[in-house]
Design a protein around this motif. Structure first.
Motif, PDB file in Angstrom:
ATOM      1  N   ALA A  21      83.530  49.999  66.897  1.00 55.25           N
ATOM      2  CA  ALA A  21      82.485  49.465  67.779  1.00 55.25           C
ATOM      3  C   ALA A  21      81.129  50.010  67.364  1.00 55.25           C
ATOM      4  O   ALA A  21      81.018  51.143  66.900  1.00 55.25           O
ATOM      5  N   GLY A  22      80.101  49.212  67.528  1.00 55.84           N
ATOM      6  CA  GLY A  22      78.734  49.683  67.329  1.00 55.84           C
ATOM      7  C   GLY A  22      78.198  50.127  68.674  1.00 55.84           C
ATOM      8  O   GLY A  22      78.126  49.319  69.605  1.00 55.84           O
ATOM      9  N   PHE A  71      72.336  53.320  62.764  1.00 48.07           N
ATOM     10  CA  PHE A  71      72.911  52.876  64.030  1.00 48.07           C
ATOM     11  C   PHE A  71      74.070  53.792  64.362  1.00 48.07           C
ATOM     12  O   PHE A  71      74.528  54.552  63.507  1.00 48.07           O
ATOM     13  N   THR A  85      70.307  47.302  62.291  1.00 50.08           N
ATOM     14  CA  THR A  85      69.288  48.286  61.946  1.00 50.08           C
ATOM     15  C   THR A  85      69.754  49.118  60.752  1.00 50.08           C
ATOM     16  O   THR A  85      70.931  49.097  60.393  1.00 50.08           O
ATOM     17  N   PHE A 109      70.027  44.685  66.911  1.00 52.20           N
ATOM     18  CA  PHE A 109      71.328  44.135  66.518  1.00 52.20           C
ATOM     19  C   PHE A 109      71.737  44.676  65.150  1.00 52.20           C
ATOM     20  O   PHE A 109      72.862  45.105  64.943  1.00 52.20           O
TER      21      PHE A 109
HETATM   22  N1  GAP Z   1      84.574  51.146  59.692  1.00 52.57           N
HETATM   23  C1  GAP Z   1      84.516  49.732  59.756  1.00 52.57           C
HETATM   24  C2  GAP Z   1      83.168  49.217  59.969  1.00 52.57           C
HETATM   25  O1  GAP Z   1      82.192  49.946  59.853  1.00 52.57           O
HETATM   26  P1  GAP Z   1      81.826  47.039  60.513  1.00 52.57           P
HETATM   27  O2  GAP Z   1      82.315  45.739  61.075  1.00 52.57           O
HETATM   28  O3  GAP Z   1      81.020  47.003  59.263  1.00 52.57           O
HETATM   29  O4  GAP Z   1      83.131  47.926  60.335  1.00 52.57           O
HETATM   30  C3  GAP Z   1      81.540  48.060  62.906  1.00 52.57           C
HETATM   31  O5  GAP Z   1      81.010  47.824  61.637  1.00 52.57           O
HETATM   32  C4  GAP Z   1      80.513  47.792  63.967  1.00 52.57           C
HETATM   33  O6  GAP Z   1      79.342  48.581  63.721  1.00 52.57           O
HETATM   34  C5  GAP Z   1      79.998  46.356  64.013  1.00 52.57           C
HETATM   35  O7  GAP Z   1      80.862  45.518  64.750  1.00 52.57           O
HETATM   36  C6  GAP Z   1      78.664  46.524  64.725  1.00 52.57           C
HETATM   37  O8  GAP Z   1      78.862  46.649  66.129  1.00 52.57           O
HETATM   38  C7  GAP Z   1      78.197  47.866  64.187  1.00 52.57           C
HETATM   39  N2  GAP Z   1      77.237  47.686  63.069  1.00 52.57           N
HETATM   40  C8  GAP Z   1      77.533  47.442  61.769  1.00 52.57           C
HETATM   41  N3  GAP Z   1      76.406  47.345  61.040  1.00 52.57           N
HETATM   42  C9  GAP Z   1      75.374  47.547  61.895  1.00 52.57           C
HETATM   43  C10 GAP Z   1      73.947  47.577  61.742  1.00 52.57           C
HETATM   44  N4  GAP Z   1      73.342  47.444  60.566  1.00 52.57           N
HETATM   45  N5  GAP Z   1      73.192  47.793  62.862  1.00 52.57           N
HETATM   46  C11 GAP Z   1      73.781  47.970  64.081  1.00 52.57           C
HETATM   47  N6  GAP Z   1      75.116  47.962  64.259  1.00 52.57           N
HETATM   48  C12 GAP Z   1      75.896  47.753  63.195  1.00 52.57           C
END
Ligand code: GAP
Length: 458
Positions: free
Chosen positions: A321-322, A201, A198, A196
């Motif tokens: 999106a992630g 990513f 990391t 979830f």
């Molecule tokens: N450019 C905008 C941005 O990066 P964010 O809400 O920080 O926005 C977008 O990140 C998406 O990236 C998140 O909704 C999540 O799905 C994914 N994400 C962010 N940090 C993460 C992490 N440490 N590990 C895995 N997925 C991550």
């Protein structure tokens, strides 16, 4: 479109069951496991890579291939540090950190705990300090202020700095989007809950540039579009909801942010799956980031409006999106343990993955592995089908066990070659979700490609 998984009541109650399945079947391994692992890092195994590729392909199909207005780019990960100064990440990309002053010395994000005592040992916590979550690295042989570079914490800046390049080479007019899929890096200090959260990513981001003043409308549209994408790929609607960020908690560039949240089986349940931000916080509802980069670089990041005879800096909406978090979500939502018989002794583990996401689209099985004629025909079918799709072949055990092995990794169809196949050149196809082996009738081998084509169409 192919049928999505059949309605099901099951819900993963314990993430550890999925973690175990992912390891057992080669989706995800703890990173550097032979050295005891490394916090918040994971390695994707053979099936994990196939799943991730399928998530990426489904996203590209929806957002690039089937639209006329979005281009995909791939910008350098390590780039000029001026990009991160201008974007505000060097000064703003901070998390509040508190440390336990008691026995355990654990560190926490102050905004993620609601106590003044350590949640682990009960010790007192020190005052929150801000720390920057970007990873630093160095370019060149000498380590000094001049050599500092950063690993990107988002893909978006690679898009903003290429805005003019893409707009002119692709001869774009508003509205249009630029998209990017690549790795991002954040120095996360809180427990990750498997993949979830990391340190590294993958993200799939779009910056969608619009006429100033139309950003709110575009924002609403993108929230709906992105929500629908998950539902079309089988995520149950009741496990999704929208979360509106309060105005005082918005990022420095955002006018408005809505998260699409998923009901995860850990923490408080609902957690961010994807964020949609209206980054039009610049002057006159224009892109905050383009504005910042214009000021820092001295370069114009605008489009020329022939009718108005003036340069326009567009507004921008960002669906972010992630990829890896989406892959986790698809796995969680697809996971089920189904009681098969009345005595409740036979329980099957199954991933009801949408066929577009399943690592293997079908598995070819000879009914008996020690019958050379069956094996010969089965290998022939396998060779033919794998020219087009990722197909599994398995003959190692009794047929019932083989089916269950494929259920556990989400393979939608099992194609069985039996003695009758030698007579009539037809096969039986078992459906993963219903376990039914007769609903499709016996399918002629020569029609299998067409059959799969129509059932896997997405
Ligand atoms: N450019 C905008 C941005 O990066 P964010 O809400 O920080 O926005 C977008 O990140 C998406 O990236 C998140 O909704 C999540 O799905 C994914 N994400 C962010 N940090 C993460 C992490 N440490 N590990 C895995 N997925 C991550």
């Amino acid at each position: 479109m192919a049928t999505t998984a059949e309605p099901r009541a099951g819900r993963l109650d314990d993430l550890q069951k999925l973690v175990a399945l992912c390891k057992r079947r080669g989706f995800v391994f703890p990173s550097a496991e032979i050295y005891g692992g490394f916090a918040n890092t994971y390695d994707y195994g053979p099936l994990g890579v196939l799943l991730k590729n399928n998530v990426r392909d489904a996203w590209v199909r929806t957002n690039i291939q089937r639209r006329d207005d979005i281009d995909l780019i791939d910008a350098a990960l390590i780039t000029s540090p001026k990009v991160w100064v201008a974007s505000g990440h060097v000064s703003e990309f901070n998390d509040p950190l508190v440390q336990c002053l008691g026995e355990c010395k654990n560190r926490y994000r102050a905004d993620q705990i609601d106590t003044t005592r350590c949640p682990n040992c009960g010790g007192p916590l020190d005052a929150p300090r801000m720390f920057n979550t970007m990873f630093k690295t160095q370019v060149g042989p000498v380590e000094d202020e001049e050599s500092i570079a950063y690993l990107p914490p988002e893909t978006a800046q690679g898009i903003f700095v290429n805005f003019a390049n893409v707009a002119s080479t692709m001869r774009r007019k508003l509205p249009f989007g630029i998209a990017q899929i690549r790795k991002s890096f954040r120095n996360e200090i809180t427990p990750g809950n498997f993949v979830f959260r990391t340190l590294e990513f993958e993200q799939m981001e779009i910056e969608y540039f619009v006429e100033p003043g139309t950003d709110e409308e575009s924002f609403e549209y993108w929230v709906g579009e992105r929500e629908r994408w998950y539902i079309d790929l089988g995520v149950r609607r009741e496990n999704l909801r929208r979360f509106e960020h309060p105005a005082d908690k918005l990022s420095h560039y955002s006018k408005r942010t809505v998260d699409i949240e998923y009901r995860f089986p850990f923490g408080e349940g609902w957690g961010e799956l994807e964020g949609i931000a209206n980054r039009s916080k610049g002057p006159d509802n224009s892109s905050w980031d383009l504005w910042q980069h214009e000021q820092s670089s001295g370069q114009r990041l605008t489009l020329f409006d022939e009718e108005k005879k003036q340069h326009i800096r567009p507004g921008v909406v960002e669906p972010a999106a992630g990829l890896t978090r989406a892959a986790l979500t698809f796995l969680i939502d697809a996971y089920d343990e189904e009681v098969i018989d009345a005595t409740k002794t036979d329980v099957r583990t199954v991933l009801h993955l949408h066929p577009a996401l399943a690592p293997y689209k079908a598995c070819v099985l000879p009914q008996y592995r020690n019958k050379p004629d069956l094996v010969r025909v089965a290998r022939g079918v396998y060779e033919e089908l794998r020219r087009r799709w990722m197909i599994a072949y398995d003959s190692g055990s009794n047929i019932g066990k083989l089916y269950r092995r494929q259920d556990e990794i989400g393979t939608p169809y099992c194609i069985t070659i039996d003695f009758q196949s030698l007579e009539d050149n037809k096969v039986t196809i078992r459906d993963r979700d219903s376990m039914d082996q007769s609903r499709f009738g016996r399918v002629p081998i020569e029609e299998l490609r067409g059959w799969l084509d129509s059932h896997l169409d997405y």
